[in-house]
Structure formats: C-alpha cells, structure tokens
Design a protein around this motif. Structure first.
Motif, PDB file in Angstrom:
ATOM      1  N   MET A   1       5.996   5.179 -12.351  1.00 29.91           N
ATOM      2  CA  MET A   1       4.624   5.164 -11.846  1.00 29.91           C
ATOM      3  C   MET A   1       4.474   6.096 -10.660  1.00 29.91           C
ATOM      4  O   MET A   1       4.353   5.654  -9.525  1.00 29.91           O
ATOM      5  CB  MET A   1       4.223   3.755 -11.421  1.00 29.91           C
ATOM      6  CG  MET A   1       3.932   2.820 -12.563  1.00 29.91           C
ATOM      7  SD  MET A   1       3.248   1.261 -11.987  1.00 29.91           S
ATOM      8  CE  MET A   1       4.543   0.636 -10.947  1.00 29.91           C
ATOM      9  N   PRO A   2       4.477   7.369 -10.817  1.00 31.97           N
ATOM     10  CA  PRO A   2       4.391   8.238  -9.665  1.00 31.97           C
ATOM     11  C   PRO A   2       3.072   8.152  -8.955  1.00 31.97           C
ATOM     12  O   PRO A   2       2.921   8.684  -7.866  1.00 31.97           O
ATOM     13  CB  PRO A   2       4.629   9.632 -10.247  1.00 31.97           C
ATOM     14  CG  PRO A   2       4.273   9.522 -11.654  1.00 31.97           C
ATOM     15  CD  PRO A   2       4.606   8.128 -12.054  1.00 31.97           C
ATOM     16  N   LEU A  41      -5.153  -0.052  -3.970  1.00 30.18           N
ATOM     17  CA  LEU A  41      -5.226   0.895  -5.071  1.00 30.18           C
ATOM     18  C   LEU A  41      -6.630   1.049  -5.622  1.00 30.18           C
ATOM     19  O   LEU A  41      -6.959   2.056  -6.223  1.00 30.18           O
ATOM     20  CB  LEU A  41      -4.306   0.439  -6.218  1.00 30.18           C
ATOM     21  CG  LEU A  41      -2.816   0.478  -5.939  1.00 30.18           C
ATOM     22  CD1 LEU A  41      -2.076  -0.082  -7.140  1.00 30.18           C
ATOM     23  CD2 LEU A  41      -2.347   1.878  -5.653  1.00 30.18           C
ATOM     24  N   ALA A  42      -7.431   0.015  -5.523  1.00 30.55           N
ATOM     25  CA  ALA A  42      -8.707   0.039  -6.221  1.00 30.55           C
ATOM     26  C   ALA A  42      -9.744   0.837  -5.457  1.00 30.55           C
ATOM     27  O   ALA A  42      -9.744   0.913  -4.243  1.00 30.55           O
ATOM     28  CB  ALA A  42      -9.220  -1.376  -6.434  1.00 30.55           C
ATOM     29  N   PHE A 171       1.644   0.700 -14.640  1.00 30.58           N
ATOM     30  CA  PHE A 171       0.410   0.168 -14.068  1.00 30.58           C
ATOM     31  C   PHE A 171       0.002   0.991 -12.850  1.00 30.58           C
ATOM     32  O   PHE A 171       0.773   1.177 -11.923  1.00 30.58           O
ATOM     33  CB  PHE A 171       0.627  -1.286 -13.672  1.00 30.58           C
ATOM     34  CG  PHE A 171      -0.629  -2.021 -13.358  1.00 30.58           C
ATOM     35  CD1 PHE A 171      -0.802  -2.630 -12.129  1.00 30.58           C
ATOM     36  CD2 PHE A 171      -1.647  -2.116 -14.294  1.00 30.58           C
ATOM     37  CE1 PHE A 171      -1.969  -3.320 -11.838  1.00 30.58           C
ATOM     38  CE2 PHE A 171      -2.805  -2.807 -14.011  1.00 30.58           C
ATOM     39  CZ  PHE A 171      -2.972  -3.412 -12.777  1.00 30.58           C
ATOM     40  N   GLY A 172      -1.217   1.517 -12.881  1.00 31.55           N
ATOM     41  CA  GLY A 172      -1.704   2.364 -11.810  1.00 31.55           C
ATOM     42  C   GLY A 172      -1.376   3.826 -11.978  1.00 31.55           C
ATOM     43  O   GLY A 172      -1.839   4.663 -11.206  1.00 31.55           O
ATOM     44  N   ALA A 173      -0.572   4.161 -12.991  1.00 33.27           N
ATOM     45  CA  ALA A 173      -0.119   5.543 -13.174  1.00 33.27           C
ATOM     46  C   ALA A 173      -0.948   6.255 -14.244  1.00 33.27           C
ATOM     47  O   ALA A 173      -1.367   5.638 -15.216  1.00 33.27           O
ATOM     48  CB  ALA A 173       1.350   5.569 -13.566  1.00 33.27           C
ATOM     49  N   PRO A 174      -1.172   7.556 -14.084  1.00 30.71           N
ATOM     50  CA  PRO A 174      -1.869   8.340 -15.114  1.00 30.71           C
ATOM     51  C   PRO A 174      -0.908   8.752 -16.221  1.00 30.71           C
ATOM     52  O   PRO A 174       0.314   8.684 -16.067  1.00 30.71           O
ATOM     53  CB  PRO A 174      -2.363   9.563 -14.342  1.00 30.71           C
ATOM     54  CG  PRO A 174      -1.338   9.728 -13.265  1.00 30.71           C
ATOM     55  CD  PRO A 174      -0.855   8.355 -12.897  1.00 30.71           C
ATOM     56  N   GLU A 200      -7.304   1.987 -15.282  1.00 35.03           N
ATOM     57  CA  GLU A 200      -5.977   1.421 -15.050  1.00 35.03           C
ATOM     58  C   GLU A 200      -5.047   2.393 -14.331  1.00 35.03           C
ATOM     59  O   GLU A 200      -3.845   2.137 -14.241  1.00 35.03           O
ATOM     60  CB  GLU A 200      -5.363   0.948 -16.373  1.00 35.03           C
ATOM     61  CG  GLU A 200      -6.130  -0.221 -16.985  1.00 35.03           C
ATOM     62  CD  GLU A 200      -5.546  -0.722 -18.295  1.00 35.03           C
ATOM     63  OE1 GLU A 200      -4.351  -0.474 -18.544  1.00 35.03           O
ATOM     64  OE2 GLU A 200      -6.287  -1.357 -19.068  1.00 35.03           O
ATOM     65  N   SER A 201      -5.572   3.513 -13.825  1.00 38.32           N
ATOM     66  CA  SER A 201      -4.770   4.422 -13.010  1.00 38.32           C
ATOM     67  C   SER A 201      -5.495   4.689 -11.697  1.00 38.32           C
ATOM     68  O   SER A 201      -6.699   4.458 -11.587  1.00 38.32           O
ATOM     69  CB  SER A 201      -4.519   5.755 -13.738  1.00 38.32           C
ATOM     70  OG  SER A 201      -5.578   6.656 -13.526  1.00 38.32           O
TER      71      SER A 201
END
Length: 412
Positions: A1-2, A41-42, A171-174, A200-201
């Motif tokens: 998840m970079p 993150l959001a 999760f959170g990653a493109p 979700e990214s």
C-alpha cells in the motif's frame, strides 16, 4: 500500500488484524483489536481537478528525476490501456447516490516492440497524494509526473488468447501500487487488469476532472466491517469479468483474453478479497493473497479445489500460529493445491511498489531492499499462476530455494 504512510499503514493493518471472520467455519476467534490512532485518510468524495486522467505521461519539469521501475523479466514488450467502467446495476456502498465505478489499467503482451507512447505511472492529480502518503518531499511531484511505465499506449496485443489476472490493491492504495508485479506478469504472457475500486484509495483520477478519495477508510474507522470491502470488491471483479469477456466487451481487444484461464491476486485487503471473489465466481481459477488478513473464511470445499497461494511476512503476524489468526483459520479450508509462504525481512508494504518508491525518495528501508523484494514477489506470484493457469512445472514452488533464501515454506 504505497499510498499509506508507514504509521497509517500500521494502523490500517491493525484494523485488518482485528477483523472477525465472517464465516462460521473459522477455526479460531479473531484477535482483539489493538489500540489505534485516527486514520487521516478520508477526504470529501470528489475533489475537482483541472483535467481528467491522461493515458500517457505528461510533461514534467526539467529538474524532475523519474522513478526507475524495475524492468519486467518476460519476453514480451507491453501495451497499456485504461478503462472507466460503471456498473449501473449497483449503487456504490460508500457514496450511495452514485453508481459503482471502476478504473482499470490493462497491461498486456504487445504485438510489436515499438509504437505508441509510454504510459504514465500516475496522473498529475494523483502525484501530490502519493507523496503525502509515503512521507516524501511534497515538492517532488515532478518525479512522479516524469515517471513512465514499461508499457506503451496505442499498441495491439500479441496474437493469441492470453490468461487474465486481476490485481486488487491494498486498502487505501491506488491500482498503480502494483505496477512492478503487473508489468512482469504481462511480460510473461498474461493480460493483467489492475483495478481501482471507487472511493477506496487516497486519490484516484476519474473522468470528468474528478479525484476520488478514500471514503471507505473513514467508514471502516467508524466500524464498518472489512467484509463490506472484500464482498464489494468481489462483486467488482465479477462485473469486470463480464465487461472483459462477455458478449459486449468494454475492451476493443477482448479477443486477446482467454476467458477459461482467469486468476486473481491482491495486496492486503485486495488479497483477502480473492476468497469471496472465487466463492462467488467460478470463472476465477486461482487466487493469491499477499499479506492480507482474511475477512471471509471459505466453507470447506468452498473453492472447489481451486489453487490458492498465501504469501506474507515471516514474522509474528503471518507465520503459522501468528497474530493474524485468520490465516490459520483459512488454511484448512483451502482444499486444492496450496502454499503458505512467508518472506524474511519483508514488511506489509514489501508486496507493493513501496520498496521502489522508498529507494527513490530516500525513505527508511527494511532489511529486504527493493532489489530483492521485487524479484521475490514476481518470482513466486508468477510461478504460481504459471502452474495454476497454464499447467507448467515450477520447481521454485516445491520447496526452499538457494536462489531465494528469504522465502520460508510453512506446513502447519
């Protein structure tokens, strides 16, 4: 998840490890949730940007230093095409007034070595979010904008029908966080569909000048179970397969896909999503989970004997009997050919492009540098799909190898 900072990643992984398994067949109770800090993150559901996502690399400042992605190891040169898909039959679980959307990058064996234009690694709009998330100097957006992949746009696929592999990010990653793996698989003869699941990214460019952010991150922090993510992604993948292999395909070169040979791999919650995707769609013939806690343990025989690979960190988390007890619960339910491999010196982000990004931006590195992390992931995921989808013997999967001393074979 970079696309998560190391601190935020630890928090997010803690949430995953705290997940109760949804299936009643789980052999162990899920671990108690460790203390967590807020996940920053959001952002609002869509942030207007000046332009839509380009399919080829934009110009960058002359002073920019492009990230050097490792060359793929297979014999094929690569083509690339980006699709925007909308499932009008489903509402988005995170933003219910929108239909479910996906951004998909198809990386595939190319018919000829030249032609087209180099495909961009990320869009200009996505670059600032990437730098913030990994803790790099925010002034270095030009480095990201200058970075191109080894694939080229506007080129035809190589002749023949090629197996399809779907990649789902952490999760959170493109989706571009799995580029090094996607390119290597495509160079070996696979069509690879890397998927961005909407909201979700931390930042993904969508048509119409939209930059969608991680609404799902806030939802999970507020108590939404991870099974909502995995089951939503499972439905996303089935929809994607319909659009790539159905009677009205969304891709002009859909004939290059062999719909009888399909696999799925993912990182973190993207890897965990392979289980519900395979249970819900028999077209997926093999699956890989790279370091993700399972939210959905299959019923015994639930995968119908289809092969599965669990590839994770060789530490207190993903060794047999480790802190993530969902791996112990899932293992006996995998009735087909299976492997439980752990990688010494790896951390959660090792199974993405993060080691390459850390090396480029001078970020702290683990004991497993990019020069080993990337080849290990490519070797074992590629060998697994060669065996599972093509029936090719791959001795590297038979046991420990002197060429890959970091990889531990577990047999609980």
């Amino acid at each position: 998840m970079p696309s998560l900072s190391r601190t935020a990643t630890t928090v997010a992984l803690s949430l995953l490890l705290a997940a109760p398994t949804a299936a009643t067949t789980a052999a162990h109770a899920a671990p108690a949730a460790p203390p967590t800090a807020p996940i920053a993150l959001a952002a609002p559901p869509a942030v207007p940007v000046a332009r839509a996502a380009p399919t080829a690399a934009p110009s960058a400042p002359a002073s920019a230093s492009a990230i050097q992605l490792p060359h793929p190891t297979g014999p094929f040169t690569l083509g690339s095409e980006t699709l925007h898909l909308v499932d009008h039959a489903r509402r988005d679980p995170w933003v219910p007034d929108r239909d479910r959307e996906l951004m998909v990058t198809l990386t595939y064996p190319a018919a000829r070595p030249r032609g087209g234009r180099p495909a961009a690694y990320a869009t200009a709009a996505e670059a600032p979010a990437l730098l913030r998330a990994i803790g790099a100097d925010p002034a270095r957006t030009g480095d990201v904008e200058a970075t191109t992949t080894h694939a080229r746009t506007g080129v035809r696929p190589a002749r023949g029908a090629h197996p399809l592999i779907v990649l789902s990010p952490g999760f959170g990653a493109p989706r571009y966080s799995l580029t090094t793996l996607a390119e290597d698989l495509a160079s070996r003869g696979y069509v690879v569909a890397s998927v961005d699941h909407a909201y979700e990214s931390v930042a993904t460019s969508f048509p119409g000048g939209r930059l969608l952010t991680c609404v799902a991150c806030t939802a999970m922090q507020n108590g939404t179970p991870g099974s909502t993510v995995t089951r939503t992604r499972a439905a996303d993948v089935s929809f994607l397969l319909d659009r790539l292999t159905g009677v009205r395909p969304a891709w002009r070169y859909s004939g290059a896909i062999d719909g009888r040979r399909i696999g799925m791999a993912g990182h973190s919650i993207g890897g965990a999503s392979a289980i519900p995707a395979m249970e819900g769609d028999r077209r997926i013939g093999a699956g890989v989970n790279m370091d993700g806690a399972f939210w959905d343990v299959p019923a015994p025989g639930g995968l119908g004997g289809r092969p599965f690979l669990m590839l994770g960190t060789d530490d207190a988390t993903h060794r047999p009997g480790g802190d993530d007890r969902t791996w112990d619960a899932t293992w006996p339910a995998l009735g087909g050919w299976k492997r439980w491999l752990t990688v010494a010196g790896a951390e959660h982000l090792t199974f993405s492009d993060e080691p390459v990004l850390a090396a480029h931006f001078g970020l702290p590195r683990t004991s497993l540098p990019a020069g080993r992390a990337v080849p290990v992931v490519r070797t074992y995921v590629g060998a697994f799909f060669d065996r599972a989808l093509l029936g090719r013997a791959r001795p590297v999967l038979d046991g420990p190898s002197a060429a890959n001393p970091e990889v531990v074979f577990n047999n609980p």
